[in-house]
Structure formats: C-alpha cells, structure tokens
Enzyme design. Structure first.
Site, PDB file in Angstrom:
ATOM      1  N   THR A  77      -7.546 -13.920  -8.559  1.00  0.00           N
ATOM      2  CA  THR A  77      -7.266 -12.777  -9.677  1.00  0.00           C
ATOM      3  C   THR A  77      -6.871 -11.377  -8.917  1.00  0.00           C
ATOM      4  O   THR A  77      -8.142 -10.925  -8.071  1.00  0.00           O
ATOM      5  CB  THR A  77      -8.414 -12.904 -10.548  1.00  0.00           C
ATOM      6  OG1 THR A  77      -8.186 -14.157 -11.399  1.00  0.00           O
ATOM      7  CG2 THR A  77      -8.103 -11.575 -11.734  1.00  0.00           C
ATOM      8  N   LEU A  78      -5.913 -10.956  -9.079  1.00  0.00           N
ATOM      9  CA  LEU A  78      -5.627  -9.556  -8.739  1.00  0.00           C
ATOM     10  C   LEU A  78      -6.215  -8.571  -9.697  1.00  0.00           C
ATOM     11  O   LEU A  78      -5.806  -8.825 -10.968  1.00  0.00           O
ATOM     12  CB  LEU A  78      -4.346  -9.475  -8.076  1.00  0.00           C
ATOM     13  CG  LEU A  78      -3.710 -10.691  -7.434  1.00  0.00           C
ATOM     14  CD1 LEU A  78      -2.245 -10.458  -7.212  1.00  0.00           C
ATOM     15  CD2 LEU A  78      -4.520 -10.592  -6.136  1.00  0.00           C
ATOM     16  N   GLU A  79      -6.364  -7.533  -9.223  1.00  0.00           N
ATOM     17  CA  GLU A  79      -6.840  -6.522 -10.104  1.00  0.00           C
ATOM     18  C   GLU A  79      -6.040  -5.145  -9.654  1.00  0.00           C
ATOM     19  O   GLU A  79      -6.146  -4.361  -8.662  1.00  0.00           O
ATOM     20  CB  GLU A  79      -8.316  -5.703  -9.932  1.00  0.00           C
ATOM     21  CG  GLU A  79      -9.244  -6.890 -10.301  1.00  0.00           C
ATOM     22  CD  GLU A  79     -10.370  -7.334  -9.202  1.00  0.00           C
ATOM     23  OE1 GLU A  79     -10.372  -6.572  -8.122  1.00  0.00           O
ATOM     24  OE2 GLU A  79     -10.911  -8.435  -9.121  1.00  0.00           O
ATOM     25  N   GLY A 101       0.678  -1.402   0.028  1.00  0.00           N
ATOM     26  CA  GLY A 101       0.234  -0.012  -0.099  1.00  0.00           C
ATOM     27  C   GLY A 101       0.746   1.209   0.064  1.00  0.00           C
ATOM     28  O   GLY A 101       0.570   2.148  -0.753  1.00  0.00           O
TER      29      GLY A 101
END
Lengths: 180, 178
Positions: free
Chosen positions: A119-121, A97
C-alpha cells in the site's frame, strides 16, 4: 548489507525472494523498480487514528489522473513481494521524487515474512498527473542479523494483503467517542 | 544488516540496546514499535529562523486526543528512551500511521550510535488527524555498523520530551557575520 541486482535475481531463483510479476529488465544495480497499479483511494476530510478511514475508490485511467496537494492518496504496487529471509525497504525513485511525489509517508520497511502488494501513501507537492503501470520507485532487500521472526505470525495486521489497505490502527485504540 | 525482532529482544536483555520501558509485545520481525508521548511543541513565530532559537508553545494531548492540522509542524516525543552503543538506530513511522497521512519524521530517520533518550518526532499530517497519547506511532530498527565506533556526545543527548531544533547552537561566528 543491501543486495545487488545479481543477488536479488539469485535469491529469486532460489526462492528466498518472490516478486510477482517479475520482469528482469526492472532490476537496477541494487533494487527492483516497481510500478504503480491503477487502483487508488482518495482520502479527504478529517481522519481519526481511532476510526475507520473513509475514502473514495477510483481507477487511474490510461490517460492519467491528476493528484493534488493536501490530499492523501492510498495506492498499491503492481507487484506482490515476499521474503522470509530478507527485510525490504520501499521508496520512490529519483524520477518520481523530482516530480514532487512522496510514495509513502515515513514507513518504508517491509518486515521479513511480508507477502504483500505494498500500500502506497501518496502525497504531492504540486498538481501532477500520474499513469497506471508507471515505474514509481525502488525496492531494496536487506540482509538480517539474528534469529528470524516472521510477519506471518497470528495477529499481524497486513501480513498478506493484495489490494490497498487502509489503516487498521483503530483496532488498537478504544474509540474516543463510541458513537462516532 | 538489519536486526531481527528476536535479536532486538536479545540485545535489550544483554544491554546492547537500551529501550525503556521495554514491552516484548511491541517487537516486530525487524523493528520495535514506539509510542507517542503526551507533550507536543509548536513554533509560535510566523517564520522559523534556522539561525535563531525559536519560541515554542507546549500542548498536552488529552484523553480525547488532539487534532493535528496540515501545515503545522508538531514536535512530539516517544514514550520510550531508545538507544544503542553498538547499533545504528533508524526511526520511521508505522504503516498504520502512514496510511493516515501522518509523517512521523522529516528527512532524518537515522540516529547516532551512542544516543540515548526519548526521540523527538516531527509530526506533520496530510489531512486533519486526531491522534492519541500512548498510540504506537513509529518503529525503530537497528543496523549493524562496520568500523571503529565514536559514540554520540551531541546536544540532544539524554533528551526528555520534545526538543526544538538547536541548529542555532552550531553556527560558527563567521557564518553570521553579515
């Protein structure tokens, strides 16, 4: 209630949680610290909720890959996780972050019964170089209240994906332009 | 603890949760899918002022959908009125929508016990994205709370349609003095 590291480890031993591959050293006080896989899909252009997403598939080299603002990247976790008993919430970790990286776009929930590599966005504030296998976020497990239902019901779109999944929302929508 | 889908359905049936309209097919194992309403608001001022009411423009998503542009903030709303006097609601996007790069809320997923109304969506896309009214856009999950409850009586109670920020209503006079 959120499971502590000891509770996650115990649930794994009893078969209530699957984390594959699992490294005990990746347990943090109330989460499992998951990693970014090398597969990545770069989505440019204009997207349409009623159409199949176009993308450019790439592999993040060992020397890293620079992610750019205003682009959408679909990545995937190294780990496949599953729990028929607990719900899961996937988020970034503080380190990631602070680099200005979002690991998902406002959809952190893994339903009970999910058996997936996530699944990562991915989206970034500033250009930032990422590396395959790097620790990328935290996965927490939540106790549930009520009779359980499973995501493994017929028709659930992403019940058992292992690679990167693109949106299948278009399956729910009639195309605005049948030709497009 | 997070409610399971069957428990959400049971809670709607006995009134612990209010979802209007309620469609059983929109229940997930741990959440309820909410749909995008047809009205969107955008701020028309160049600079949004946290301490002032900001002018907005309303657009309607037509049959062919509407392309949302990156860099713009669209305030949308759920078709459904969702709330509970017992459980804490959290609104997030769906993964199908996240994979299209669309943020559905901005940093404030947690609702209040006792809020009832249509939820305002804070839509901002990563890439230009065409959206459609009625599409299932987000999901609301419910958490069991602990402790005595004091129900929401705030300024967004009973919301219908998208609501711009009313932060300005909470400013104490001494904050604005200078």
């Amino acid at each position: 209630m959120i499971l502590t590291a000891a509770a996650i480890a115990a649930a794994r031993m009893s078969g209530d949680i699957t984390i594959d591959p699992f490294e005990p050293g990746r347990l943090s006080p109330n989460a499992y610290d998951w990693r970014l896989s090398e597969q990545i899909r770069v989505c440019g252009g204009t997207l349409d909720a009623a159409a199949v997403t176009r993308y450019d598939e790439q592999t993040i080299p060992g020397s890293g890959m620079i992610l750019h603002p205003r682009m959408l990247y679909l990545g995937v976790t190294c780990e496949r996780t599953c729990s028929a008993r607990y719900a899961q919430l996937l988020n970034g970790c503080r380190d990631v972050g602070a680099l200005g990286i979002w690991v998902h776009v406002s959809a952190p929930l893994g339903h009970t019964g999910h058996a997936i590599a996530w699944t990562l966005e991915i989206r970034v504030v500033r250009p930032v170089r990422v590396y395959p296998g790097m620790t990328f976020g935290k996965l927490v497990f939540l106790e549930v209240h009520g009779d359980r239902d499973s995501y493994q019901q017929p028709g659930a779109k992403y019940a058992a994906t292992s690679g990167i999944g693109i949106s299948r929302l278009h399956e729910e929508l009639a195309p605005a332009d049948p030709g497009g | 603890m997070i409610l399971t889908g069957p428990e959400i359905t049971a809670a709607v049936r006995d009134g612990r949760i209010r979802i209007t309209p309620f469609t059983p097919a929109q229940v997930n194992p741990n959440s309820y899918n909410v749909r995008l309403g047809p009205l969107l608001l955008t701020y028309t001022c160049d600079i949004i002022d946290a301490f002032e009411p900001n002018p907005t423009r309303q657009v309607t998503v037509g049959d062919g959908g509407l392309v949302l542009q990156p860099g713009e903030l669209y305030l949308g709303h759920t078709v459904e009125e969702v709330g509970s006097d017992l459980y804490v609601p959290l609104l997030f996007g769906r993964s199908s929508v996240g994979r299209l790069g669309l943020f559905v809320e901005i940093t404030a997923p947690i609702g209040d016990i006792g809020f009832h109304g249509q939820w305002t969506l804070m839509l901002t896309p990563t890439r230009p994205l065409r959206v459609y009214a009625g599409m299932k856009i987000g999901q609301v999950m419910f958490f069991v709370s602990t402790g005595a409850r004091d129900l929401y009586r705030g300024k967004y109670q009973g919301s219908a349609g998208p609501q711009p920020s009313r932060y300005w209503r909470d400013i104490r006079p001494d904050t604005v003095a200078s």
